[in-house]
Design an enzyme around this catalytic site. Structure first.
Site, PDB file in Angstrom:
ATOM      1  CG  HIS A   1      45.442  38.929  29.203  1.00 52.96           C
ATOM      2  ND1 HIS A   1      44.694  37.783  29.273  1.00 52.96           N
ATOM      3  CD2 HIS A   1      44.684  39.836  28.559  1.00 52.96           C
ATOM      4  CE1 HIS A   1      43.534  37.980  28.673  1.00 52.96           C
ATOM      5  NE2 HIS A   1      43.494  39.212  28.223  1.00 52.96           N
TER       6      HIS A   1
ATOM      7  CD  GLU B   1      61.196  37.415  35.744  1.00 51.67           C
ATOM      8  OE1 GLU B   1      61.006  36.452  34.983  1.00 51.67           O
ATOM      9  OE2 GLU B   1      61.721  38.475  35.390  1.00 51.67           O
TER      10      GLU B   1
ATOM     11  N   PRO C   1      47.446  44.833  31.130  1.00 51.49           N
ATOM     12  CG  PRO C   1      46.665  46.993  30.686  1.00 51.49           C
ATOM     13  CD  PRO C   1      47.447  45.872  30.086  1.00 51.49           C
TER      14      PRO C   1
HETATM   15  P1  FAD Z   1      47.273  38.096  38.271  1.00 50.98           P
HETATM   16  O1  FAD Z   1      47.723  37.176  37.199  1.00 50.98           O
HETATM   17  O2  FAD Z   1      46.001  38.847  38.078  1.00 50.98           O
HETATM   18  O3  FAD Z   1      47.193  37.286  39.635  1.00 50.98           O
HETATM   19  C1  FAD Z   1      46.590  37.812  40.823  1.00 50.98           C
HETATM   20  C2  FAD Z   1      46.600  36.692  41.875  1.00 50.98           C
HETATM   21  O4  FAD Z   1      45.827  35.584  41.406  1.00 50.98           O
HETATM   22  C3  FAD Z   1      48.012  36.161  42.127  1.00 50.98           C
HETATM   23  O5  FAD Z   1      48.136  35.808  43.495  1.00 50.98           O
HETATM   24  C4  FAD Z   1      48.047  34.904  41.274  1.00 50.98           C
HETATM   25  O6  FAD Z   1      48.985  33.947  41.725  1.00 50.98           O
HETATM   26  C5  FAD Z   1      46.607  34.405  41.444  1.00 50.98           C
HETATM   27  N1  FAD Z   1      46.231  33.510  40.365  1.00 50.98           N
HETATM   28  C6  FAD Z   1      46.118  33.780  39.038  1.00 50.98           C
HETATM   29  N2  FAD Z   1      45.769  32.676  38.364  1.00 50.98           N
HETATM   30  C7  FAD Z   1      45.669  31.664  39.277  1.00 50.98           C
HETATM   31  C8  FAD Z   1      45.365  30.289  39.211  1.00 50.98           C
HETATM   32  N3  FAD Z   1      45.133  29.665  38.054  1.00 50.98           N
HETATM   33  N4  FAD Z   1      45.369  29.589  40.362  1.00 50.98           N
HETATM   34  C9  FAD Z   1      45.647  30.164  41.552  1.00 50.98           C
HETATM   35  N5  FAD Z   1      45.951  31.466  41.679  1.00 50.98           N
HETATM   36  C10 FAD Z   1      45.960  32.215  40.567  1.00 50.98           C
HETATM   37  N6  FAD Z   1      55.944  41.952  33.463  1.00 50.98           N
HETATM   38  C11 FAD Z   1      56.603  42.011  32.264  1.00 50.98           C
HETATM   39  O7  FAD Z   1      56.119  41.511  31.243  1.00 50.98           O
HETATM   40  N7  FAD Z   1      57.817  42.646  32.176  1.00 50.98           N
HETATM   41  C12 FAD Z   1      58.407  43.241  33.244  1.00 50.98           C
HETATM   42  O8  FAD Z   1      59.496  43.808  33.109  1.00 50.98           O
HETATM   43  C13 FAD Z   1      57.714  43.215  34.510  1.00 50.98           C
HETATM   44  N8  FAD Z   1      58.239  43.865  35.592  1.00 50.98           N
HETATM   45  C14 FAD Z   1      57.496  43.924  36.757  1.00 50.98           C
HETATM   46  C15 FAD Z   1      57.947  44.742  37.811  1.00 50.98           C
HETATM   47  C16 FAD Z   1      57.191  44.860  38.971  1.00 50.98           C
HETATM   48  C17 FAD Z   1      57.654  45.769  40.072  1.00 50.98           C
HETATM   49  C18 FAD Z   1      55.989  44.116  39.115  1.00 50.98           C
HETATM   50  C19 FAD Z   1      55.186  44.199  40.370  1.00 50.98           C
HETATM   51  C20 FAD Z   1      55.540  43.315  38.073  1.00 50.98           C
HETATM   52  C21 FAD Z   1      56.264  43.229  36.874  1.00 50.98           C
HETATM   53  N9  FAD Z   1      55.800  42.502  35.780  1.00 50.98           N
HETATM   54  C22 FAD Z   1      56.461  42.533  34.569  1.00 50.98           C
HETATM   55  C23 FAD Z   1      54.474  41.866  35.837  1.00 50.98           C
HETATM   56  C24 FAD Z   1      54.455  40.542  36.566  1.00 50.98           C
HETATM   57  O9  FAD Z   1      55.123  39.559  35.835  1.00 50.98           O
HETATM   58  C25 FAD Z   1      52.978  40.221  36.837  1.00 50.98           C
HETATM   59  O10 FAD Z   1      52.542  41.118  37.818  1.00 50.98           O
HETATM   60  C26 FAD Z   1      52.759  38.778  37.269  1.00 50.98           C
HETATM   61  O11 FAD Z   1      52.941  37.885  36.190  1.00 50.98           O
HETATM   62  C27 FAD Z   1      51.355  38.567  37.857  1.00 50.98           C
HETATM   63  O12 FAD Z   1      50.388  39.083  37.022  1.00 50.98           O
HETATM   64  P2  FAD Z   1      49.251  40.053  37.627  1.00 50.98           P
HETATM   65  O13 FAD Z   1      49.900  41.105  38.450  1.00 50.98           O
HETATM   66  O14 FAD Z   1      48.387  40.478  36.495  1.00 50.98           O
HETATM   67  O15 FAD Z   1      48.434  39.146  38.635  1.00 50.98           O
END
Ligand code: FAD
Length: 391
Positions: free
Chosen positions: A143, A369, A141
């Protein structure tokens, strides 16, 4: 020698770069998707319910689960074969390609690459046949893009490991038989193969999604989940999960072009049939510009995918190159879908056509990804030598 006729389905003749065997694999996946997925996908998407175990068995029979891995019931095919399959699967729906990617490139690959012989024997043959389903739990949630700070922990208790924590957004989570869970240990981040019937393991489904509705997404909740010593994968640090993600991202480079192709083909057919102001909308210059731009981006994206695939098969593909492919192809596929949607007018928002479904799905593909921003920064770092991930 006469030049071959122009083919709107392959405007620059990419087929010439494929072998007959590659085309046969592509055609087999396309045919099965058209028979089994296409008639049902709008209903699965609308209801948000996917018959995962039947589809997994169907895909197991087709041979696409872990198809690029060798041994343990896997087909041992090439990266290009796998890419072509991903393209056809995602032309059906990104959710179906996600099922195959998570199963083969994340869960199976982690066990195949880093698991004990016993874990491989136990899980890989049944995952290849679709009898067992796997998931991959990295995101939490708090990370997502920055998994290094994950809170899920694994501690030693005798020879066992005991896991506590929470994972979020996990594809296939609540329908899985086995979860590959990444957790912090005294020794850095490690992966664990966790049968989902282990006491203390729960996977509530995440509902109310408006994207990838034909895909199961779940939380993983781990409370004192005890697994034996050989459940720990033989890899330390983030390079473990990142190497798996690199495999799955490679599939997305191809898959996203499938969603784009489906939207393009739909828009082309629609524009040819739909008449306004006394002629087909395909005859208007503005529509032709849209179609031409879509065709050009599709051709470029598929060439890029094929080039990266040939490099992968030659063992020379770098992660930064996969970032180039994921960044470009998902972004362009989404643009193609949005443009196709405008060509369909009001019908563009209807599930009677695949376009809005692909567009909605690709919003997730853009994020998972590695987000488009993360891949931009990966490339930025490779180009400049400066890491811009942290302030
Ligand atoms: P955050 O990391 O909070 O990012 C939010 C925004 O901030 C994004 O636009 C991001 O690019 C931006 N951001 C963050 N850091 C920076 C930076 N340093 N510089 C500039 N911009 C930044 N995960 C798994 O482990 N296994 C799975 O099977 C899996 N399946 C998924 C299926 C779906 C339908 C979805 C939507 C997600 C899934 N995920 C899974 C999770 C997915 O990999 C994450 O949502 C993704 O890595 C982004 O993390 P977050 O949603 O927490 O966004």
């Amino acid at each position: 020698m006469t030049t071959p006729p122009f083919d709107p389905a392959d405007p620059i003749g990419i087929d010439d770069l494929l072998t007959d065997d590659e085309k046969a694999i592509r055609d087999a996946v396309r045919t099965r998707c058209e028979a089994v997925i296409a008639p049902n996908i709008a209903e699965w998407f609308e209801s948000g319910r996917l018959p995962v175990s039947e589809i997994a068995k169907e895909f197991g029979e087709l041979g696409v689960l872990g198809m690029h891995l060798t041994g343990y019931g896997c087909a041992g095919l090439s990266a290009v074969d796998y890419g072509l399959a991903c393209l056809e699967l995602e032309a059906a729906d990104s959710g179906l390609r996600s099922l195959v990617s998570v199963q083969g490139s994340l869960a199976m690959y982690a066990i195949w690459r880093f698991g004990s012989e016993e874990q491989k024997e136990r899980w890989l043959p049944s995952m290849a046949s679709g009898d067992a389903i796997g998931c991959f739990g990295l995101t939490e949630p708090d990370h997502g893009s920055d998994p290094a700070g994950m809170r899920t922990r694994a501690r030693r208790d005798g020879t066992d490991w005991v896991l506590d924590g929470r994972k979020m957004w996990i594809t296939n989570g609540s329908v899985s038989d086995v979860a590959v869970v990444w957790a912090g240990t005294e020794d850095g981040i490690r992966g664990f193969v966790v049968p989902t019937n282990t006491p203390g393991f729960e996977a509530p489904e995440i509902t109310r999604k408006l994207s990838l509705r034909a895909s199961v997404t779940s939380e993983l909740v781990l409370n004192d989940v005890r697994v034996p010593a050989d459940a720990a994968l033989d890899v330390r640090g983030l390079k473990g999960p990142l190497s798996c993600l690199n495999e799955a991202r490679y599939g997305i480079v191809w898959g996203s072009m499938g969603a784009g192709r489906s939207a393009f083909e739909t828009a082309l057919a629609y524009a040819t049939a739909r008449e306004q102001f006394g002629k087909p909308i395909a005859a208007f210059q503005l529509t032709q510009q849209k179609l031409a731009d879509m065709a050009v981006e599709l051709a470029k994206g598929q060439l890029l995918a094929l080039h990266l695939g040939r490099r992968k098969d030659a063992g020379s593909l770098r992660p930064e190159q996969v970032s180039v492919g994921k960044l470009n192809n998902v972004r362009e596929a989404l643009e193609i879908c949005r443009t196709a949607r405008t060509i369909l007018g009001a019908n563009g928002i209807s599930l009677e056509y695949p376009v809005i479904r692909h567009a909605a799905n690709l919003e997730s593909v853009l994020t998972y990804e590695g987000t488009v921003e993360m891949h931009t920064l990966v490339l930025g770092q490779a180009l400049t030598g400066h890491s811009a991930f942290r302030g």
